[in-house]
Write a protein that holds these residues in place. Structure first.
Motif, PDB file in Angstrom:
ATOM      1  N   GLY A  36       0.972  -1.314  -0.050  1.00 42.30           N
ATOM      2  CA  GLY A  36       0.194   0.031   0.017  1.00 42.30           C
ATOM      3  C   GLY A  36       0.783   1.168  -0.153  1.00 42.30           C
ATOM      4  O   GLY A  36       1.983   1.338  -0.039  1.00 42.30           O
ATOM      5  N   PRO A  62      -4.675  -4.158  -1.665  1.00 47.24           N
ATOM      6  CA  PRO A  62      -6.110  -3.723  -1.723  1.00 47.24           C
ATOM      7  C   PRO A  62      -6.432  -2.641  -2.582  1.00 47.24           C
ATOM      8  O   PRO A  62      -5.717  -2.062  -3.329  1.00 47.24           O
ATOM      9  CB  PRO A  62      -6.340  -3.329  -0.180  1.00 47.24           C
ATOM     10  CG  PRO A  62      -4.961  -3.913   0.488  1.00 47.24           C
ATOM     11  CD  PRO A  62      -3.922  -4.075  -0.486  1.00 47.24           C
ATOM     12  N   ASP A  63      -7.888  -2.312  -2.929  1.00 44.94           N
ATOM     13  CA  ASP A  63      -8.185  -1.353  -3.672  1.00 44.94           C
ATOM     14  C   ASP A  63      -7.669   0.091  -3.092  1.00 44.94           C
ATOM     15  O   ASP A  63      -7.554   0.178  -1.917  1.00 44.94           O
ATOM     16  CB  ASP A  63      -9.846  -1.345  -3.731  1.00 44.94           C
ATOM     17  CG  ASP A  63     -10.309  -0.132  -4.620  1.00 44.94           C
ATOM     18  OD1 ASP A  63     -10.263  -0.466  -5.667  1.00 44.94           O
ATOM     19  OD2 ASP A  63     -10.497   0.860  -4.158  1.00 44.94           O
ATOM     20  N   ASN A  65      -8.962   3.030  -2.786  1.00 48.23           N
ATOM     21  CA  ASN A  65      -9.490   3.766  -2.149  1.00 48.23           C
ATOM     22  C   ASN A  65      -9.663   3.271  -0.648  1.00 48.23           C
ATOM     23  O   ASN A  65      -9.764   4.401   0.185  1.00 48.23           O
ATOM     24  CB  ASN A  65     -11.237   3.805  -2.498  1.00 48.23           C
ATOM     25  CG  ASN A  65     -11.164   4.067  -4.050  1.00 48.23           C
ATOM     26  OD1 ASN A  65     -10.701   5.030  -4.302  1.00 48.23           O
ATOM     27  ND2 ASN A  65     -12.183   3.549  -4.748  1.00 48.23           N
ATOM     28  N   VAL A  66      -9.315   2.410  -0.164  1.00 46.94           N
ATOM     29  CA  VAL A  66      -9.121   1.869   0.994  1.00 46.94           C
ATOM     30  C   VAL A  66      -8.121   2.601   2.022  1.00 46.94           C
ATOM     31  O   VAL A  66      -8.292   3.018   3.141  1.00 46.94           O
ATOM     32  CB  VAL A  66      -8.929   0.424   1.312  1.00 46.94           C
ATOM     33  CG1 VAL A  66     -10.015  -0.374   0.703  1.00 46.94           C
ATOM     34  CG2 VAL A  66      -7.485   0.044   1.111  1.00 46.94           C
ATOM     35  N   TRP A  67      -7.077   3.154   1.125  1.00 47.13           N
ATOM     36  CA  TRP A  67      -6.034   3.900   1.967  1.00 47.13           C
ATOM     37  C   TRP A  67      -6.265   5.290   2.365  1.00 47.13           C
ATOM     38  O   TRP A  67      -5.631   5.928   3.031  1.00 47.13           O
ATOM     39  CB  TRP A  67      -4.823   3.673   1.076  1.00 47.13           C
ATOM     40  CG  TRP A  67      -4.427   2.370   0.716  1.00 47.13           C
ATOM     41  CD1 TRP A  67      -4.543   1.810  -0.497  1.00 47.13           C
ATOM     42  CD2 TRP A  67      -3.840   1.384   1.620  1.00 47.13           C
ATOM     43  NE1 TRP A  67      -4.186   0.250  -0.144  1.00 47.13           N
ATOM     44  CE2 TRP A  67      -3.895   0.297   0.959  1.00 47.13           C
ATOM     45  CE3 TRP A  67      -3.378   1.361   3.172  1.00 47.13           C
ATOM     46  CZ2 TRP A  67      -3.270  -1.143   1.401  1.00 47.13           C
ATOM     47  CZ3 TRP A  67      -2.974   0.459   3.656  1.00 47.13           C
ATOM     48  CH2 TRP A  67      -2.784  -0.916   2.892  1.00 47.13           C
ATOM     49  N   GLU A  69      -9.309   5.887   4.018  1.00 50.92           N
ATOM     50  CA  GLU A  69     -10.327   5.730   4.896  1.00 50.92           C
ATOM     51  C   GLU A  69      -9.607   5.981   6.291  1.00 50.92           C
ATOM     52  O   GLU A  69      -8.753   4.946   6.847  1.00 50.92           O
ATOM     53  CB  GLU A  69     -10.945   4.247   4.690  1.00 50.92           C
ATOM     54  CG  GLU A  69     -11.752   4.237   3.809  1.00 50.92           C
ATOM     55  CD  GLU A  69     -12.290   2.671   3.481  1.00 50.92           C
ATOM     56  OE1 GLU A  69     -12.195   2.023   4.405  1.00 50.92           O
ATOM     57  OE2 GLU A  69     -13.058   2.545   2.454  1.00 50.92           O
ATOM     58  N   PRO A  99      -5.496   3.645   8.121  1.00 52.55           N
ATOM     59  CA  PRO A  99      -5.799   2.590   7.155  1.00 52.55           C
ATOM     60  C   PRO A  99      -4.889   1.392   7.178  1.00 52.55           C
ATOM     61  O   PRO A  99      -5.194   0.241   6.960  1.00 52.55           O
ATOM     62  CB  PRO A  99      -5.801   3.330   5.650  1.00 52.55           C
ATOM     63  CG  PRO A  99      -5.026   4.368   6.028  1.00 52.55           C
ATOM     64  CD  PRO A  99      -5.335   4.863   7.410  1.00 52.55           C
ATOM     65  N   VAL A 102      -6.012  -0.675   9.923  1.00 48.08           N
ATOM     66  CA  VAL A 102      -7.081  -1.419   9.628  1.00 48.08           C
ATOM     67  C   VAL A 102      -6.923  -2.676   8.702  1.00 48.08           C
ATOM     68  O   VAL A 102      -7.534  -3.755   8.929  1.00 48.08           O
ATOM     69  CB  VAL A 102      -8.218  -0.568   9.320  1.00 48.08           C
ATOM     70  CG1 VAL A 102      -9.570  -1.397   8.571  1.00 48.08           C
ATOM     71  CG2 VAL A 102      -8.780   0.344  10.271  1.00 48.08           C
ATOM     72  N   GLN A 103      -5.994  -2.317   7.551  1.00 49.46           N
ATOM     73  CA  GLN A 103      -5.856  -3.282   6.499  1.00 49.46           C
ATOM     74  C   GLN A 103      -4.998  -4.429   7.059  1.00 49.46           C
ATOM     75  O   GLN A 103      -5.300  -5.544   6.761  1.00 49.46           O
ATOM     76  CB  GLN A 103      -5.174  -2.792   5.250  1.00 49.46           C
ATOM     77  CG  GLN A 103      -6.093  -1.765   4.445  1.00 49.46           C
ATOM     78  CD  GLN A 103      -7.459  -2.496   4.172  1.00 49.46           C
ATOM     79  OE1 GLN A 103      -7.304  -3.628   3.565  1.00 49.46           O
ATOM     80  NE2 GLN A 103      -8.739  -1.794   4.629  1.00 49.46           N
ATOM     81  N   ARG A 106      -7.246  -6.773   9.337  1.00 49.38           N
ATOM     82  CA  ARG A 106      -7.884  -7.725   8.378  1.00 49.38           C
ATOM     83  C   ARG A 106      -7.072  -8.922   8.033  1.00 49.38           C
ATOM     84  O   ARG A 106      -7.693 -10.072   7.905  1.00 49.38           O
ATOM     85  CB  ARG A 106      -8.391  -7.153   7.174  1.00 49.38           C
ATOM     86  CG  ARG A 106      -9.678  -6.218   7.642  1.00 49.38           C
ATOM     87  CD  ARG A 106     -10.010  -5.373   6.705  1.00 49.38           C
ATOM     88  NE  ARG A 106     -11.039  -4.392   7.071  1.00 49.38           N
ATOM     89  CZ  ARG A 106     -11.786  -3.397   6.149  1.00 49.38           C
ATOM     90  NH1 ARG A 106     -11.338  -3.278   5.266  1.00 49.38           N
ATOM     91  NH2 ARG A 106     -12.701  -2.535   6.832  1.00 49.38           N
TER      92      ARG A 106
END
Length: 241
Positions: A36, A62-63, A65-67, A69, A99, A102-103, A106
């Motif tokens: 990321g 990951p996509d 956009n998630v970075w 958030e 982010p 969070v990532q 997961r």
């Protein structure tokens, strides 16, 4: 052993980290790499996943956009004194701590690693490890300087006796700590009191350089280790004279 690494393209960090992964794979360990941005908005180059997957590990991207958030705004250059460039750099890394936390959490829940390799360019990953109670090995790919250590200059270019350590710590607490605490809040952790708490609590803080190339910590932090530089294996014919 299952090993997890989170990293991004921060410049010279990729070759030594790829070398670490190559050696872990050769020793029979299972490795997952999460890729990321190291600062908000920085893209992940298309060739980067292949650099790690070629070593034989699993790579997660990951996509984009998630970075964004929960990411905080990075500091502007003129907000931090020019003689504290390490604070500016680390505050930018900390801006995506939420982010990354969070990532990483997961991925921890899915992969269940035995240890987290904590690239200093993405400190948010270590926050997820703390939340999940997974040991962290912090890795710095250059001379010591991410956290203030007695005997090692913290202001680039100035010997220790000319530093204003109080100003350094005050500036770090103003610009780094709130961004790191945003990452902690994102995974349900209480606020920290030190911008470098994640590295201070790591089971090991590895510096991929030589003590001959650095100042000598005094005293040596309990988790501090020099490892020497890591380089990818050269795919060339052996020298024949």
């Amino acid at each position: 052993m299952k090993v997890f690494l989170g990293t991004g393209n921060a410049g010279g960090n990729i070759p030594p980290l790829a070398a670490v992964i190559e050696r872990l794979i050769k020793r029979g360990h299972e490795v997952r790499v999460l890729l990321g941005p190291t600062v908000p908005g920085r893209p992940v180059p298309e060739a980067l996943p292949r650099r790690f997957s070629d070593a034989g590990c699993e790579v997660i991207v990951p996509d984009a956009n998630v970075w964004f958030e929960g990411a905080t705004d990075p500091p502007a250059i003129n907000e931090i004194p020019a003689h504290f460039p390490r604070i500016l750099g680390f505050a930018r890394f900390a801006a995506v701590a939420a982010p990354w936390a969070v990532q990483t959490l997961r991925s921890i829940e899915d992969f269940e690693p035995d240890v987290i390799l904590g690239d200093v360019h993405v400190p948010g990953g270590a926050l997820a490890a703390e939340r999940a109670a997974v040991p962290v090995v912090a890795m710095s790919l250059t001379v010591a300087g991410q956290r203030p250590i007695e005997g090692i200059p913290i202001a680039a270019g100035f010997p220790a006796e000319f530093e204003n350590r109080a100003a350094f710590l005050r500036t770090a607490e103003e610009h780094i700590l709130p961004r790191m605490n945003a990452g902690r809040a994102a995974v349900g952790l209480p606020p920290d009191t030190s911008p470098w708490g994640w590295e201070e609590r790591a089971v090991r803080a590895l510096y991929l350089t030589s003590p001959a190339f650095d100042f000598t910590p005094d005293p040596m932090p309990a988790n501090f280790r020099y490892t020497g530089m890591m380089r990818p294996d050269a795919d060339v014919e052996p020298w024949d004279d």
